[in-house]
Every structure is written in structure tokens, then in C-alpha cells.
Write a protein that holds these residues in place. Structure first.
Motif, PDB file in Angstrom:
ATOM      1  N   ARG A  39      18.275   5.519 -26.415  1.00 41.67           N
ATOM      2  CA  ARG A  39      17.949   6.923 -26.575  1.00 41.67           C
ATOM      3  C   ARG A  39      16.522   7.176 -26.118  1.00 41.67           C
ATOM      4  NH1 ARG A  39      20.779  10.344 -29.064  1.00 41.67           N
ATOM      5  NH2 ARG A  39      19.857  11.404 -27.318  1.00 41.67           N
ATOM      6  N   THR A  41      14.347   9.036 -27.743  1.00 38.19           N
ATOM      7  CA  THR A  41      13.450   9.246 -28.879  1.00 38.19           C
ATOM      8  C   THR A  41      13.596   8.083 -29.860  1.00 38.19           C
ATOM      9  OG1 THR A  41      15.179  10.510 -29.988  1.00 38.19           O
ATOM     10  CG2 THR A  41      13.559  11.780 -28.746  1.00 38.19           C
ATOM     11  N   ARG A 107      18.122   9.555 -35.639  1.00 34.84           N
ATOM     12  CA  ARG A 107      16.839   9.910 -35.044  1.00 34.84           C
ATOM     13  C   ARG A 107      15.734   9.803 -36.092  1.00 34.84           C
ATOM     14  NH1 ARG A 107      17.620  14.783 -32.203  1.00 34.84           N
ATOM     15  NH2 ARG A 107      17.315  15.915 -34.117  1.00 34.84           N
ATOM     16  N   THR A 109      12.536  10.678 -38.053  1.00 35.12           N
ATOM     17  CA  THR A 109      11.760  11.890 -38.314  1.00 35.12           C
ATOM     18  C   THR A 109      10.596  11.492 -39.193  1.00 35.12           C
ATOM     19  OG1 THR A 109      13.238  12.317 -40.138  1.00 35.12           O
ATOM     20  CG2 THR A 109      13.635  13.537 -38.112  1.00 35.12           C
ATOM     21  N   LEU A 120      25.040  20.956 -41.735  1.00 37.23           N
ATOM     22  CA  LEU A 120      26.197  21.356 -40.918  1.00 37.23           C
ATOM     23  C   LEU A 120      27.326  21.875 -41.804  1.00 37.23           C
ATOM     24  CD1 LEU A 120      26.211  18.454 -38.308  1.00 37.23           C
ATOM     25  CD2 LEU A 120      25.761  20.868 -37.835  1.00 37.23           C
TER      26      LEU A 120
ATOM     27  N   MET B   1      16.854  12.883 -22.234  1.00 36.86           N
ATOM     28  CA  MET B   1      16.572  13.888 -23.268  1.00 36.86           C
ATOM     29  C   MET B   1      17.609  15.010 -23.169  1.00 36.86           C
ATOM     30  SD  MET B   1      13.895  15.231 -25.510  1.00 36.86           S
ATOM     31  CE  MET B   1      12.602  14.067 -25.255  1.00 36.86           C
ATOM     32  N   ILE B   2      18.163  15.376 -24.333  1.00 38.35           N
ATOM     33  CA  ILE B   2      19.163  16.450 -24.378  1.00 38.35           C
ATOM     34  C   ILE B   2      18.486  17.712 -24.904  1.00 38.35           C
ATOM     35  CG2 ILE B   2      21.379  17.175 -25.366  1.00 38.35           C
ATOM     36  CD1 ILE B   2      21.913  14.127 -25.879  1.00 38.35           C
ATOM     37  N   HIS B 118      22.264  19.731 -33.449  1.00 34.43           N
ATOM     38  CA  HIS B 118      22.205  18.389 -34.048  1.00 34.43           C
ATOM     39  C   HIS B 118      22.319  17.301 -32.978  1.00 34.43           C
ATOM     40  CE1 HIS B 118      22.517  15.233 -36.882  1.00 34.43           C
ATOM     41  NE2 HIS B 118      23.791  14.987 -36.681  1.00 34.43           N
ATOM     42  N   ALA B 120      21.325  17.514 -29.955  1.00 43.11           N
ATOM     43  CA  ALA B 120      20.260  17.596 -28.953  1.00 43.11           C
ATOM     44  C   ALA B 120      19.000  16.896 -29.448  1.00 43.11           C
ATOM     45  CB  ALA B 120      19.954  19.058 -28.646  1.00 43.11           C
ATOM     46  N   ASP B 121      18.144  16.516 -28.513  1.00 46.98           N
ATOM     47  CA  ASP B 121      16.857  15.918 -28.874  1.00 46.98           C
ATOM     48  C   ASP B 121      15.805  16.994 -29.115  1.00 46.98           C
ATOM     49  OD1 ASP B 121      17.611  13.153 -28.632  1.00 46.98           O
ATOM     50  OD2 ASP B 121      17.726  13.493 -26.477  1.00 46.98           O
ATOM     51  N   ASP B 148      16.345  18.783 -38.210  1.00 44.73           N
ATOM     52  CA  ASP B 148      15.344  17.849 -37.672  1.00 44.73           C
ATOM     53  C   ASP B 148      15.299  17.797 -36.153  1.00 44.73           C
ATOM     54  OD1 ASP B 148      14.184  17.028 -39.991  1.00 44.73           O
ATOM     55  OD2 ASP B 148      15.603  15.392 -40.335  1.00 44.73           O
ATOM     56  N   THR B 149      15.682  18.873 -35.506  1.00 44.52           N
ATOM     57  CA  THR B 149      15.593  18.897 -34.043  1.00 44.52           C
ATOM     58  C   THR B 149      14.377  19.749 -33.671  1.00 44.52           C
ATOM     59  OG1 THR B 149      18.004  18.789 -33.950  1.00 44.52           O
ATOM     60  CG2 THR B 149      16.875  19.368 -31.921  1.00 44.52           C
ATOM     61  N   PRO B 150      13.399  19.167 -33.003  1.00 39.50           N
ATOM     62  CA  PRO B 150      12.180  19.923 -32.697  1.00 39.50           C
ATOM     63  C   PRO B 150      12.402  21.001 -31.640  1.00 39.50           C
ATOM     64  CG  PRO B 150      12.073  17.708 -31.760  1.00 39.50           C
ATOM     65  CD  PRO B 150      13.348  17.778 -32.550  1.00 39.50           C
ATOM     66  N   ILE B 225       7.125  15.026 -28.287  1.00 35.83           N
ATOM     67  CA  ILE B 225       8.185  14.737 -29.259  1.00 35.83           C
ATOM     68  C   ILE B 225       8.414  13.236 -29.356  1.00 35.83           C
ATOM     69  CG2 ILE B 225      10.697  14.915 -29.605  1.00 35.83           C
ATOM     70  CD1 ILE B 225      10.338  17.836 -28.388  1.00 35.83           C
TER      71      ILE B 225
END
Lengths: 135, 232
Positions: A39, A41, A107, A109, A120, B1-2, B118, B120-121, B148-150, B225
Motif C-alpha cells: 500500500r 500509506t 491503515r 492512524t 459504515l 494512492m486511491i 473508506h 480510499a487513501d 480516518d480518511t484524510p 499524508i
């Protein structure tokens, strides 16, 4: 000695890969591996020991390696990073597959908060509007 | 990156921006508006097929007029059969293969948009300089925060006056990300109706400068990010 490569996905989301080997010596199995993902990130990766015995994590004096809690390893793995994991266990190596399984990849954080799943679930149900007719 | 291009309100120019961003960033444009897609149609399998398990995500990516596109068809049955929970995985596979993905999200803030944000980056928020659109952008920003997606960047679209410049400056403070003003230009609307990015349609159009600025800002945000979430 056996060379293993594990790819795993949890919830169909993100994948991580562990590449490593196990060495058995005097009734103790030593596991060494590297963990990486592709990924863009940083991700928090959790791994579990698949061998049938307790994890003996690395120790420095009285301190256990902080990534280990009750047989589960958790750490942040950055993009393009391969992080080392190592431990010992009295259990013998497995005949099938590697000693580590990928439990989850999420991911990274900076803080906690509500889980994405809960957020969701709280959203309105989605269904196609009735005016979206075939054209 | 999405990157998910979203904004809550319909008709603010999300699809136009998504198509142009995909062109500028050399990314795959994914039309994730399952019921009312707006990006150019494809000829092969589409996102409905992918989300129903009938096609692999990479099979559905095709090149349409020089743009890599994962299209969506206007089919109600297709939209109904789509399994939203498969979307993040599909996006990730395309991202891994192509390196960059721009997702054109539908209007609203229901669960479909939730899964897209959700998966996506980072998100790119699109709004117009009117109250309703700005409020929707704030709500979308809030949802992205919860997931939590910037926010990579904000676009205030269809700007016509100096007052809009002031609105963009305030939006920047409110939404917490660099804000780019895209002027209302007829060639931009025309290019989208023709299904082509502005760069191919009218390279001299003034709106292209705004897209170039936006692209630089998004690339800068992407670096930020990635650094921000780096282990201490």
C-alpha cells in the motif's frame, strides 16, 4: 529449515506479506521473517503465531519486545518498508505453510476513535433510486 | 494512492473534476456512481460486473480516448446486484496495478459513499460556492474524518466572482485542506459533454491552470499524508 511466504487478506481488504524461515535446534523452533505490504500509506499489521506452542518473544533484560502481546504481533509497517519479526517457540515447525498468519492489515492512524465498520453501519442504507432507469 | 472525489451534493461537477484529475495525475478513473454514472461508457465489463463477481477488476479497466477508465453502466439491475463491500478490494487491486486511482463518487452520504471513502487513501472534496453545496462538503468532510480518511484537497468549482475567492479562503479554513478555485468556463462543460478531459479538448482554456495547481497540491498532500502516518 523451511522457507515460507504467506500472503493473507482479511475481510477482503488489504494484504500483507511475510517472508521468512524457521530453524529447529535442540527442540526449539526459531522463526525469522520480514513483513511488508504494497500500500502507499503506512499500515498496522497484526500477525499471529500458527505453531502449536507459546511464543517466546525477544527480550532485552526484563523487557519483552513491545510488538508482542499474547502470541500476537502488531506494528506499523510503512510503505516500501520490510520489518523484521523474530521469536522462538518450543513447538515444532508446521509441515504445511508458514509459522505466521496475517490477522489484519489496517491503515495506520495517529489516534483511535470509532471503528470504520461502526461508522459504515451507522450510515443510511444504500439502494439505487427508483428513477435510475435503464437507458 | 486511491483518491475519492466526493462532496455530498449532486451537480457540483464531481465527475468533470474526476475525469480531468485522472488525466492530469495519469490515474485510472473509476466511475463509482453505481446508479447514475456520468463518466464515458466503456465497451467491456464494467464496475457492476466487478461488484457482482462476474469480472476481475483489472479486466474491467479499459482505455477510452487515452484515459484509463473503469466504467459503470446505467443499469438498475446492475446497480442492485452490486456488492458494495467488494469495492475497497477492487479499488486496491486497480491501484496496485496502475499506481493511482481517482474514484468518482455519487452524491449523497449513504453507505455507498461510505465504502468509497473508506476504500480510499484520501478524499478530494468538491463544492460550488453556494450554501447548500458548502454544507454538504462540510458533512462529507466530517464523514471522512470518522472513517480516518484524510482530505487531500478541496475544490470550489464554477467560480464566477471575486466573492467566490473569499468563499474559497473560508472553505480552506473550515475544511482544513488547500482549496483551489476552478473558474466556470464553457470549454470545460463542453469537454465533459464530449467525454474528453479539458487538456485534450481545449489546452488553452483558463480552467486548465486551476487543474494544474490542484494536481500539484494533491501531490503535495499525498506526500504529507504518507509522512504523517509514518511510525514515530
Amino acid at each position: 529449515m523451511n522457507f515460507i511466504r504467506e500472503r493473507a487478506a482479511k475481510d477482503g481488504m488489504q494484504e500483507a506479506e511475510t517472508i521468512g524461515e524457521t530453524v529447529e535446534r535442540n527442540g526449539v523452533t526459531f522463526v525469522t521473517a520480514t513483513v511488508s505490504h504494497d500500500r502507499g500509506t503506512p499500515q498496522v499489521v497484526r500477525l499471529a503465531n500458527r505453531l502449536d506452542g507459546p511464543v517466546w518473544p525477544p527480550r532485552l533484560g526484563d523487557e519483552t519486545a513491545p510488538a508482542w502481546t499474547d502470541g500476537t504481533w502488531e506494528a506499523r509497517v510503512g510503505p516500501d518498508q520490510a520489518l523484521g519479526v523474530g521469536y522462538a517457540t518450543p513447538a515444532p515447525p508446521l509441515a504445511d505453510g508458514g509459522p505466521l498468519s496475517v490477522v489484519s492489515v489496517t491503515r495506520a492512524t495517529r489516534d483511535g476513535g470509532t471503528s470504520p465498520e461502526a461508522v459504515l453501519a451507522s450510515l443510511d442504507d444504500w439502494s439505487p433510486p427508483s428513477d435510475a432507469l435503464d437507458r | 494512492m486511491i483518491l475519492a472525489v466526493c462532496g455530498g451534493k449532486g451537480g457540483v461537477g464531481k465527475s468533470t473534476l474526476a475525469l480531468n484529475l485522472a488525466c492530469e495525475l495519469d490515474a485510472v478513473a473509476v466511475d463509482a456512481d453505481l446508479a447514475t454514472p456520468d463518466l464515458p461508457r466503456g465497451r467491456g465489463p464494467d464496475l457492476h460486473d466487478v461488484l457482482a463477481g462476474r469480472a476481475a477488476p483489472l479486466e474491467a479497466v479499459e482505455s477510452v480516448d487515452g484515459i484509463d477508465l473503469l466504467p459503470c453502466s446505467r443499469s438498475l439491475a446492475g446497480a442492485r446486484a452490486a456488492d458494495l463491500t467488494e469495492l475497497p478490494k477492487a479499488l486496491e487491486l486497480v491501484d496496485r496495478q496502475f499506481g493511482r486511482v481517482v474514484v468518482d463518487c455519487p452524491a449523497g452520504l449513504a453507505r455507498d459513499v461510505g465504502y468509497q471513502i473508506h476504500g480510499a487513501d484520501a478524499v478530494v472534496l468538491v463544492t460550488t460556492p453556494d450554501r447548500a453545496a458548502l454544507l454538504n462538503a462540510v458533512r462529507t468532510r466530517h464523514l471522512a474524518g470518522e472513517l480516518d480518511t484524510p482530505v487531500a484537497s478541496v475544490v470550489v468549482n464554477r467560480a464566477t466572482s471575486d466573492e467566490d475567492r473569499e468563499i474559497a479562503a473560508r472553505a480552506e479554513g473550515e475544511l482544513g485542506a488547500t482549496t483551489t478555485l476552478v473558474p466556470r468556463r464553457e470549454p470545460l462543460a463542453e469537454s465533459f459533454r464530449a467525454g474528453t478531459p479539458l487538456r485534450d479538448h481545449d489546452p488553452d482554456c483558463g480552467a486548465l491552470t486551476a487543474f494544474e495547481t490542484l494536481t500539484e497540491r494533491i501531490e503535495e498532500s499525498e506526500r504529507q499524508i504518507t509522512e504523517d502516518a509514518e511510525p514515530a
